[in-house]
Design an enzyme around this catalytic site. Structure first.
Site, PDB file in Angstrom:
ATOM      1  N   ASP A  21       0.825  -1.202   0.000  1.00  0.00           N
ATOM      2  CA  ASP A  21       0.000   0.000   0.000  1.00  0.00           C
ATOM      3  C   ASP A  21       0.864   1.258   0.000  1.00  0.00           C
ATOM      4  O   ASP A  21       1.834   1.348   0.754  1.00  0.00           O
ATOM      5  CB  ASP A  21      -0.881   0.021   1.246  1.00  0.00           C
ATOM      6  CG  ASP A  21      -1.750  -1.230   1.384  1.00  0.00           C
ATOM      7  OD1 ASP A  21      -1.409  -2.269   0.798  1.00  0.00           O
ATOM      8  OD2 ASP A  21      -2.758  -1.149   2.092  1.00  0.00           O
ATOM      9  N   HIS A  23      -0.706   4.622  -0.057  1.00  0.00           N
ATOM     10  CA  HIS A  23      -1.464   5.558   0.775  1.00  0.00           C
ATOM     11  C   HIS A  23      -0.950   6.995   0.686  1.00  0.00           C
ATOM     12  O   HIS A  23      -0.689   7.654   1.695  1.00  0.00           O
ATOM     13  CB  HIS A  23      -1.466   5.096   2.231  1.00  0.00           C
ATOM     14  CG  HIS A  23      -2.444   3.995   2.518  1.00  0.00           C
ATOM     15  ND1 HIS A  23      -3.767   4.059   2.157  1.00  0.00           N
ATOM     16  CD2 HIS A  23      -2.276   2.792   3.130  1.00  0.00           C
ATOM     17  CE1 HIS A  23      -4.379   2.943   2.532  1.00  0.00           C
ATOM     18  NE2 HIS A  23      -3.500   2.154   3.110  1.00  0.00           N
ATOM     19  N   ASP A  50      -4.469   0.458  -2.888  1.00  0.00           N
ATOM     20  CA  ASP A  50      -4.467   1.524  -1.883  1.00  0.00           C
ATOM     21  C   ASP A  50      -3.382   2.555  -2.199  1.00  0.00           C
ATOM     22  O   ASP A  50      -2.454   2.787  -1.424  1.00  0.00           O
ATOM     23  CB  ASP A  50      -4.292   0.962  -0.470  1.00  0.00           C
ATOM     24  CG  ASP A  50      -5.582   0.364   0.075  1.00  0.00           C
ATOM     25  OD1 ASP A  50      -6.566   0.285  -0.684  1.00  0.00           O
ATOM     26  OD2 ASP A  50      -5.600  -0.022   1.252  1.00  0.00           O
ATOM     27  N   ASN A  76      -9.159  -1.634  -1.476  1.00  0.00           N
ATOM     28  CA  ASN A  76     -10.400  -1.240  -0.811  1.00  0.00           C
ATOM     29  C   ASN A  76     -10.542   0.280  -0.713  1.00  0.00           C
ATOM     30  O   ASN A  76     -11.667   0.797  -0.725  1.00  0.00           O
ATOM     31  CB  ASN A  76     -10.512  -1.889   0.574  1.00  0.00           C
ATOM     32  CG  ASN A  76      -9.438  -1.442   1.537  1.00  0.00           C
ATOM     33  OD1 ASN A  76      -8.243  -1.515   1.232  1.00  0.00           O
ATOM     34  ND2 ASN A  76      -9.836  -0.978   2.715  1.00  0.00           N
ATOM     35  N   HIS A  77      -9.435   1.016  -0.661  1.00  0.00           N
ATOM     36  CA  HIS A  77      -9.545   2.473  -0.608  1.00  0.00           C
ATOM     37  C   HIS A  77      -9.956   3.047  -1.961  1.00  0.00           C
ATOM     38  O   HIS A  77     -10.728   4.016  -2.005  1.00  0.00           O
ATOM     39  CB  HIS A  77      -8.241   3.090  -0.108  1.00  0.00           C
ATOM     40  CG  HIS A  77      -8.107   3.016   1.374  1.00  0.00           C
ATOM     41  ND1 HIS A  77      -8.297   4.101   2.205  1.00  0.00           N
ATOM     42  CD2 HIS A  77      -7.824   1.971   2.198  1.00  0.00           C
ATOM     43  CE1 HIS A  77      -8.129   3.730   3.464  1.00  0.00           C
ATOM     44  NE2 HIS A  77      -7.833   2.437   3.481  1.00  0.00           N
ATOM     45  N   HIS A 187      -2.587  -4.545   2.325  1.00  0.00           N
ATOM     46  CA  HIS A 187      -3.777  -4.302   3.124  1.00  0.00           C
ATOM     47  C   HIS A 187      -3.526  -4.303   4.629  1.00  0.00           C
ATOM     48  O   HIS A 187      -3.911  -3.379   5.323  1.00  0.00           O
ATOM     49  CB  HIS A 187      -4.868  -5.325   2.777  1.00  0.00           C
ATOM     50  CG  HIS A 187      -6.188  -5.077   3.429  1.00  0.00           C
ATOM     51  ND1 HIS A 187      -6.878  -3.902   3.276  1.00  0.00           N
ATOM     52  CD2 HIS A 187      -6.956  -5.858   4.238  1.00  0.00           C
ATOM     53  CE1 HIS A 187      -8.017  -3.969   3.955  1.00  0.00           C
ATOM     54  NE2 HIS A 187      -8.092  -5.145   4.557  1.00  0.00           N
TER      55      HIS A 187
END
Length: 243
Positions: A21, A23, A50, A76-77, A187
């Site tokens: 991820d 982010h 993500d 999922n983001h 995740h």
């Protein structure tokens, strides 16, 4: 909404890496890539999803998705962004409360651009290597046989499992996934890369503000390289490669 597996042939000219991820911490990712002398002319980078939320540079996601050597999964983001822009917030989590406040400061045009780009991202990526295929899904994989989801559309239940599940990691489930050399997930942040059977969890928190680092897993050798810790000051040597 769900794009099935995206396939990539062997990289005959350079190396392939996977990263967990991001982010919204793309500058930190660049620093990590510098440590392996990543060459965007020959190498490729695959992110398990993500790209956005939590970090300060989420708005750069579209710019990175346009890079020919960078490829990503719908995490999922990204899914939360899609549903939020559609006016149907995801019932699993409050997007704004999970690092997504930046999205609502953007114009409607910018939000729609993000929605369109994220909807086109696959749920699964499969990369051929000289040692056999490697598969990537954001959070988990619902079966013990990779072929159960290959070459067909992915239904909503399977997509949600791939994007949200922590089952394999929380159970410490070591049964290998058949018909794939390795499966790679993010995740769930882990202190160091965790290997269960032939499943690799590589989100080592490169996006965390006070600790963590990016792990880069070379797909050809399955060797992990660690980027600089967020606790240390780092001066990139050749950042001109990135923009």
């Amino acid at each position: 909404m769900y794009t099935h597996t995206q396939y990539f042939s062997v990289n005959k000219h350079g190396r392939d890496f996977a990263v967990g991820d991001i982010h919204g911490c793309f500058t930190r990712l660049e620093n990590a890539l510098d440590t392996v002398n990543f060459n965007p002319k020959t190498d490729r980078l695959f992110c398990v999803g993500d790209l956005i939320d939590r970090g300060p540079e989420s708005v750069l996601a579209l710019e990175w998705l346009e890079k020919p050597w960078f490829h990503a999964i719908q995490g999922n983001h990204e899914s939360m962004v899609i549903w939020a822009i559609r006016g149907k917030p995801n019932y699993f989590a409050d997007h704004a409360a999970h690092g997504g406040k930046w999205l609502y400061d953007l114009s409607e045009k910018e939000q729609l651009q993000l929605q369109k780009a994220f909807e086109q991202l696959p749920i699964i990526i499969e990369v051929e290597t000289r040692e056999g295929p490697v598969g990537l899904a954001h959070a988990d994989f619902p079966y013990d046989d990779w072929l159960q989801m290959e070459h067909r559309n992915i239904d909503s239940r399977e997509a949600m499992f791939c994007q949200w599940s922590r089952e394999r990691l929380s159970r410490h489930y070591t049964e290998p996934i058949r018909n794939i050399r390795a499966a790679i997930h993010g995740h769930t942040p882990v202190p160091t890369m965790c290997v269960l059977g032939n499943t690799y969890f590589i989100d080592t928190g490169g996006w965390l503000p006070d600790n963590g680092y990016f792990t880069l897993l070379e797909l050809g050798t399955l060797k992990a390289y660690t980027g600089p810790s967020n606790l240390k000051e780092y001066n990139p040597s050749h950042s001109a490669l990135w923009f």
